[in-house]
Design a protein around this motif. Structure first.
Motif, PDB file in Angstrom:
ATOM      1  N   LYS A  90       7.627  82.339  76.194  1.00  0.00           N
ATOM      2  CA  LYS A  90       8.546  82.371  77.413  1.00  0.00           C
ATOM      3  C   LYS A  90       9.526  81.521  77.244  1.00  0.00           C
ATOM      4  N   LYS A  91       9.307  80.343  76.550  1.00  0.00           N
ATOM      5  CA  LYS A  91      10.561  79.439  76.500  1.00  0.00           C
ATOM      6  C   LYS A  91      10.530  78.809  75.098  1.00  0.00           C
ATOM      7  N   PRO A  92      10.442  79.636  73.824  1.00  0.00           N
ATOM      8  CA  PRO A  92      10.369  79.243  72.430  1.00  0.00           C
ATOM      9  C   PRO A  92      11.297  77.813  72.171  1.00  0.00           C
ATOM     10  N   ALA A  93      12.358  77.754  72.366  1.00  0.00           N
ATOM     11  CA  ALA A  93      13.325  76.772  72.094  1.00  0.00           C
ATOM     12  C   ALA A  93      12.803  75.471  72.715  1.00  0.00           C
ATOM     13  N   PHE A 135       9.888  74.172  72.016  1.00  0.00           N
ATOM     14  CA  PHE A 135       8.828  73.705  71.035  1.00  0.00           C
ATOM     15  C   PHE A 135       9.289  73.550  69.686  1.00  0.00           C
ATOM     16  N   ILE A 136       9.143  72.294  69.398  1.00  0.00           N
ATOM     17  CA  ILE A 136       9.690  71.747  68.043  1.00  0.00           C
ATOM     18  C   ILE A 136       9.681  72.600  66.746  1.00  0.00           C
ATOM     19  N   GLU A 137       8.751  73.428  66.706  1.00  0.00           N
ATOM     20  CA  GLU A 137       8.714  74.323  65.440  1.00  0.00           C
ATOM     21  C   GLU A 137       9.736  75.279  65.386  1.00  0.00           C
ATOM     22  N   ASN A 138      10.335  75.800  66.778  1.00  0.00           N
ATOM     23  CA  ASN A 138      11.286  76.661  66.677  1.00  0.00           C
ATOM     24  C   ASN A 138      12.753  76.020  66.837  1.00  0.00           C
ATOM     25  N   GLN A 139      12.780  74.878  66.804  1.00  0.00           N
ATOM     26  CA  GLN A 139      14.263  74.374  66.873  1.00  0.00           C
ATOM     27  C   GLN A 139      14.902  74.071  65.551  1.00  0.00           C
ATOM     28  N   GLN A 140      15.843  74.640  65.532  1.00  0.00           N
ATOM     29  CA  GLN A 140      16.773  74.515  64.187  1.00  0.00           C
ATOM     30  C   GLN A 140      17.213  72.941  64.052  1.00  0.00           C
ATOM     31  N   ASP A 141      17.513  72.634  62.653  1.00  0.00           N
ATOM     32  CA  ASP A 141      18.060  71.283  62.249  1.00  0.00           C
ATOM     33  C   ASP A 141      19.498  71.174  62.930  1.00  0.00           C
ATOM     34  N   GLY A 142      19.598  70.198  63.440  1.00  0.00           N
ATOM     35  CA  GLY A 142      21.072  69.908  63.975  1.00  0.00           C
ATOM     36  C   GLY A 142      21.088  70.521  65.438  1.00  0.00           C
ATOM     37  N   ALA A 143      20.241  71.516  66.030  1.00  0.00           N
ATOM     38  CA  ALA A 143      20.493  71.918  67.243  1.00  0.00           C
ATOM     39  C   ALA A 143      20.234  70.950  68.205  1.00  0.00           C
ATOM     40  N   ASP A 144      20.660  71.124  69.413  1.00  0.00           N
ATOM     41  CA  ASP A 144      20.446  70.238  70.603  1.00  0.00           C
ATOM     42  C   ASP A 144      18.924  70.417  71.177  1.00  0.00           C
ATOM     43  N   ASN A 145      18.142  69.477  71.326  1.00  0.00           N
ATOM     44  CA  ASN A 145      16.936  69.552  71.839  1.00  0.00           C
ATOM     45  C   ASN A 145      16.991  69.419  73.173  1.00  0.00           C
ATOM     46  N   PRO A 146      16.555  70.646  73.815  1.00  0.00           N
ATOM     47  CA  PRO A 146      16.566  70.857  75.407  1.00  0.00           C
ATOM     48  C   PRO A 146      15.761  69.711  76.299  1.00  0.00           C
ATOM     49  N   GLN A 162       7.204  86.801  65.841  1.00  0.00           N
ATOM     50  CA  GLN A 162       7.970  86.680  64.586  1.00  0.00           C
ATOM     51  C   GLN A 162       9.640  86.744  64.573  1.00  0.00           C
ATOM     52  N   LEU A 163       9.975  87.295  65.647  1.00  0.00           N
ATOM     53  CA  LEU A 163      11.504  87.462  65.795  1.00  0.00           C
ATOM     54  C   LEU A 163      11.937  86.447  66.669  1.00  0.00           C
ATOM     55  N   GLU A 164      10.955  85.921  67.939  1.00  0.00           N
ATOM     56  CA  GLU A 164      11.522  85.206  68.695  1.00  0.00           C
ATOM     57  C   GLU A 164      11.204  83.541  68.432  1.00  0.00           C
ATOM     58  N   ALA A 165      10.093  83.463  68.025  1.00  0.00           N
ATOM     59  CA  ALA A 165       9.558  82.214  67.716  1.00  0.00           C
ATOM     60  C   ALA A 165       8.824  82.021  66.307  1.00  0.00           C
ATOM     61  N   PRO A 166       9.536  82.232  65.244  1.00  0.00           N
ATOM     62  CA  PRO A 166       9.199  82.221  63.930  1.00  0.00           C
ATOM     63  C   PRO A 166       8.367  80.805  63.586  1.00  0.00           C
ATOM     64  N   GLY A 167       8.774  79.936  64.120  1.00  0.00           N
ATOM     65  CA  GLY A 167       7.866  78.514  63.967  1.00  0.00           C
ATOM     66  C   GLY A 167       6.627  78.757  64.422  1.00  0.00           C
ATOM     67  N   THR A 168       6.597  79.140  65.755  1.00  0.00           N
ATOM     68  CA  THR A 168       5.253  79.228  66.313  1.00  0.00           C
ATOM     69  C   THR A 168       4.423  80.322  65.488  1.00  0.00           C
ATOM     70  N   PHE A 169       5.019  81.372  64.902  1.00  0.00           N
ATOM     71  CA  PHE A 169       4.067  82.353  64.282  1.00  0.00           C
ATOM     72  C   PHE A 169       3.721  81.673  62.984  1.00  0.00           C
ATOM     73  N   HIS A 170       4.542  80.767  62.235  1.00  0.00           N
ATOM     74  CA  HIS A 170       3.876  80.361  61.028  1.00  0.00           C
ATOM     75  C   HIS A 170       2.962  79.432  61.253  1.00  0.00           C
TER      76      HIS A 170
END
Length: 575
Positions: free
Chosen positions: A347-350, A352-363, A303-311
């Motif tokens: 392990k690497k939440p950023a 995965f697309i559901e945890n990426q914020q709008d406008g943020a860089d895609n790793p 819930q705290l580190e990967a809210p998109g994955t949690f939802h």
């Protein structure tokens, strides 16, 4: 011996591997860590699947049944005892054949066979001991059979292994148990035992709270009272005739014996359920509900580190649970396993697309498609590692391993092919060296997981795929949702991802309909609420000329207010 030799070889290889990792860690070339891998002990697995062990269990059950019948009828004639023993042996063989020909879960593992046959044998032993103690202590014959725990093993097997096994145990202990009583009581004992056992099985088929066990015990005791009254052991009508007080006392004591025994059985099973679950690697709905607590440390971290994955996991859980209920699969298990199926993304939440914020860089923009695919694929092994670390249920680990099967990471595979095509064009123009072109191997873009092997695992795999793809729908309608689900399931079947899954074509159709209905309710459109700027302008105030003339009542009230004298406290009054 072959299994033992294989285990020794595996241990030696693991020891050498640990030494290599230690050497690399000293040189700074490795972290020295290794993911935890879930696997069953080969020796235990061999014992579970050994037919020799299974045949030994069958033979031991038949022989023990004969010995138990002979011991119970030690005071009878030799001819009658042998006849009873022969009947018991035939019944035991029939029970063994029924259990062996059954293709459901209880016959696949020898531990389950031990639980079924051993439980029935212990139940019969308890019945024999109680009848002997009641006879030696001169317990009134009226109460003798009301103290027998008829629901013990049927209720236990019904909760742990399902209604089919519970009903099998009720029939088995009732038929064989009737050979432990005198001939004149056989029919009554058989009826009382069978009806009480089946009642307990029916009332505990879908137990999700421990309070339901007590309720089942009360109803089982009431049914036992009813059968005992029909059998003639208790007579309710005699409580209203001559000697009513004596008959009422007997009836009350008999009722207390039947209800007390049934309640004791329910409490006993409720307390020992965790022991049986741990010993035989079983999970009841009660334990699944306890595992569904969203305050689990892994879920809180998600819930705290990967809210998109949690939802995403919550939506997958809703889809899977609704579909499982429609086809009769374990819905609670589907919900819990869906909560944890993507826990490896922590392990690497950023990435995965559901945890990426709008406008943020895609790793992934700075990585090659092959490296991106490796990171995406790694969440399976990371999930298994975290699940083992937190001691999650083995079935949850199986779902983590199986929910992607060996499917292809389509996006990055196509991206790699496009890059290869672009590089080939550069080679044709002499801008690139052909030897520098990376090799695109489909195997590098496939998950290393196992194919779904249970209905629940297959449902979760489909729900995971459908939920992810449904996010790309624009203005979703029921027709669009159905078409999307149909295409996704067809592609899954074409790729062979459901080859090991026991879901039938009819069940798949029901699952697809359930997915469509659930997604339709989740993706429904809402009306546009008007903003402040969109509201119509307010109505202007009326001018003096547009106002209507005052009424006579208003004129009179104004005259009276002007003629009223000023009050003493008024500022206009003289000082």
């Amino acid at each position: 011996m072959p299994v033992l030799g294989e285990q020794l070889i595996n241990n030696a290889v693991g020891f050498l591997d640990a030494i290599k990792r230690w050497q690399l860690a000293r040189q700074g070339l490795s972290s020295g860590r290794k993911r935890r891998v879930y696997s069953e002990n080969p020796a235990i697995q061999a014992l579970e699947e050994s037919f020799t062990v299974k045949f030994t269990l069958y033979a031991s059950f038949a022989v023990a049944t004969v010995v138990l019948i002979l011991e119970a009828d030690a005071n009878g004639s030799a001819e009658d005892s042998l006849r009873r023993a022969l009947f018991g042996f035939v019944l035991a063989l029939t029970a063994v054949v029924m259990l062996h020909t059954n293709r459901q879960v209880p016959c696949r593992r020898n531990s389950r066979v031990t639980l079924v046959l051993g439980g029935n044998l212990i139940h019969l032993l308890i019945v024999s001991l109680i009848l002997r103690l009641a006879h030696s202590s001169e317990v009134p014959e009226v109460f003798r059979y009301l103290l027998v725990p008829f629901a013990l093993v049927p209720m236990l097997h019904g909760i742990l292994l399902g209604r089919f096994v519970g009903a099998f145990s009720a029939l088995c202990v009732s038929l064989i148990g009737s050979l432990l009583v005198p001939p004149q009581d056989m029919l009554g004992f058989l009826t009382l035992s069978l009806v009480s056992g089946l009642t307990a099985v029916l009332l505990t088929g879908n137990v999700r709270k421990r309070g339901q066990l007590l309720r089942a015990g009360i109803f089982t005791g009431l049914v036992s009272l009813l059968i005992a009254n029909l059998w003639g052991r208790l007579d309710l009508m005699s409580c209203f005739g001559s000697g009513a007080m004596d008959h009422l006392e007997v009836f009350c004591l008999g009722s207390a014996a039947a209800l007390g025994t049934a309640l004791f059985v329910a409490l006993f099973i409720s307390g020992l359920l965790p022991v049986f679950e741990e010993l035989f690697q079983l999970t009841t709905d009660i334990s699944w509900l306890e595992l569904s607590d969203l305050n689990h440390p892994l879920l809180r971290q998600m819930q705290l580190e990967a809210p998109g994955t949690f939802h995403h996991s919550l939506v997958v859980a809703s889809l899977a649970e609704a579909a499982a209920e429609k086809i009769g699969a374990n819905a609670v298990m589907c919900r819990v396993c869906a909560y944890f199926h993507d826990v490896g993304k922590l392990k690497k939440p950023a990435y995965f697309i559901e945890n990426q914020q709008d406008g943020a860089d895609n790793p992934h923009d700075s990585l090659t498609p092959t490296m991106s695919a490796l990171i995406i694929i790694a969440h399976l092994k990371d999930g298994v590692d975290m699940a083992i670390k937190h001691k999650l249920n083995p079935r949850i680990i199986h779902v983590i391993q199986e929910h992607h099967g060996d499917s292809l990471v389509q996006y990055f595979y196509r991206r790699a092919q496009e890059q290869k095509k672009t590089n080939l064009d550069k080679v044709d123009r002499g801008l690139e060296n052909p030897e520098d072109l990376p090799h695109v191997d489909e195997k590098n873009f496939r998950y290393p997981g196992q194919l779904p092997s249970t209905r629940e695992s297959g449902i979760i795999a489909l729900a995971d795929m459908v939920e992810s793809a449904s996010r790309s729908l624009r203005k979703p309608t029921l027709a669009k949702i159905r078409a999307l689900i149909e295409d996704l399931v067809r592609s899954k079947m074409t790729d062979g991802q459901l080859d090991d899954c026991p879901l039938t074509i009819r069940e798949l159709a029901i699952v697809k309909d359930s997915f469509a209905a659930t997604l339709r309710s989740m993706l429904h459109a809402r009306i546009d609420y008007p903003r402040e700027d969109d509201r119509p302008p307010s109505t202007p105030k009326r001018s003096e000329s547009q106002r209507p003339p005052p009424s006579s009542l208003e004129i009179n009230s104004q005259i009276l207010s002007q003629q009223s004298p000023a009050s003493p406290a008024s500022p206009a009054s003289p000082a």
